[in-house]
Design an enzyme around this catalytic site. Structure first.
Site, PDB file in Angstrom:
ATOM      1  N   ARG A 152      40.928 -55.129 146.571  1.00  0.00           N
ATOM      2  CA  ARG A 152      40.773 -55.622 147.881  1.00  0.00           C
ATOM      3  C   ARG A 152      39.755 -56.752 148.011  1.00  0.00           C
ATOM      4  NH1 ARG A 152      40.871 -51.275 152.499  1.00  0.00           N
ATOM      5  NH2 ARG A 152      41.098 -53.109 153.766  1.00  0.00           N
ATOM      6  N   CYS A 210      33.103 -52.761 155.063  1.00  0.00           N
ATOM      7  CA  CYS A 210      34.292 -52.170 154.320  1.00  0.00           C
ATOM      8  C   CYS A 210      35.475 -52.834 154.993  1.00  0.00           C
ATOM      9  CB  CYS A 210      34.310 -50.845 154.338  1.00  0.00           C
ATOM     10  SG  CYS A 210      34.316 -49.996 156.051  1.00  0.00           S
TER      11      CYS A 210
END
Length: 276
Positions: free
Chosen positions: A178, A233
């Site tokens: 990611r 995050c």
């Protein structure tokens, strides 16, 4: 200061009136699962706090997928759980760590010092055949005095300044695929905030247990303990185990960007990097 307690400590202090237990189990795949699990069996005396209902606010154009909760609502729930400023509070989730850590960070943000995470979570507790109940506890309403700690929170403006001036270290806590933008299963854009380092949060835990301080120090060995660090995050949940690990390892100047990548990409003008 250590922020983690083991199951032996909790077992020994389970019936201490000065100790409060919080169940933070949650599933991103099924948002009702955490409450179901709680009702089917929890550590005695535990009160359930839901990530989306209690530990996050309403989603808006900006602020990310799990923005800060309304502080008055959070304090009301904390007081109804019998928690005042003197209680020792220990939070657990299934054992993964992020949901209990989110509660831990919020409690510290609103000014509570005596808050900890149960190492290994409910899974570790249950596997040891320790006490579990379906009884829902009731508590006399407590009085909690708010003392916000803004130094624990990184605003969007601070993150933008960090990108432009590199005056603070940015840590992306998501898995490498990611971070690199190879895949993005949740957010509408892929990649990472420019200049951020990648320190996947799950590398700080092993089998649901936080790594010892010596190994956390190895993970962050290229960082200067005197530097200011911002962790993020996707939505301000899985970054918190990194926040906790950094604090355990002695890093003092650590902030959480609660909006995280999902907030950053909500501004069309913000740049995104696709590789390290």
């Amino acid at each position: 200061m250590r922020f983690i307690k083991d199951r032996e400590w909790l077992l020994e202090n389970l019936h201490d009136e000065h100790v409060s237990v919080i169940d933070c189990r949650f599933s991103l795949a099924d948002h009702l699962q955490g409450k179901k699990d709680y009702l089917q069996g929890h550590i005695p005396g535990a009160v359930h706090f839901d990530l989306e209902q209690d530990l996050s606010g309403n989603i808006r154009e900006h602020g990310g997928r799990h923005p800060l909760p309304n502080i008055d609502d959070l304090i009301r729930k904390i007081e109804n759980a019998g928690i005042n400023n003197d209680k020792i509070v220990i939070a657990y989730d299934q054992g993964e760590g992020p949901f209990a850590a989110r509660f831990w960070w919020l409690m510290r943000y609103i000014g509570h010092d005596k808050v900890f995470v149960l190492d290994g979570g409910f899974k570790n507790w249950h596997e040891a055949n320790l006490p579990v109940t379906v009884e829902i506890p009731l508590f006399e309403k407590a009085d909690f005095r708010l003392k916000l700690r803004p130094e624990l929170l990184a605003t969007f403006e601070e993150v933008k300044e960090a990108v432009e001036t590199q005056n603070q270290v940015l840590i992306d806590s998501r898995e490498e695929r990611r971070y690199l933008g190879i895949e993005e299963p949740i957010d509408k854009k892929a990649g990472h905030i420019p200049g951020a380092l990648n320190k996947p949060w799950m590398e700080g835990v092993r089998g649901g247990h936080y790594l010892p301080i010596s190994e956390q120090l190895q993970r962050f060995s290229e960082l200067d303990p005197n530097q200011s660090i911002i962790v993020y995050c996707g939505s301000g949940v899985t970054a918190v185990p990194n926040f906790l690990a950094l604090k355990e390892a002695g890093f003092e100047k650590v902030k959480l960007y609660v909006g995280s990548f999902s907030d950053w990409i909500s501004y069309d003008e913000n740049k995104i990097e696709l590789s390290s």
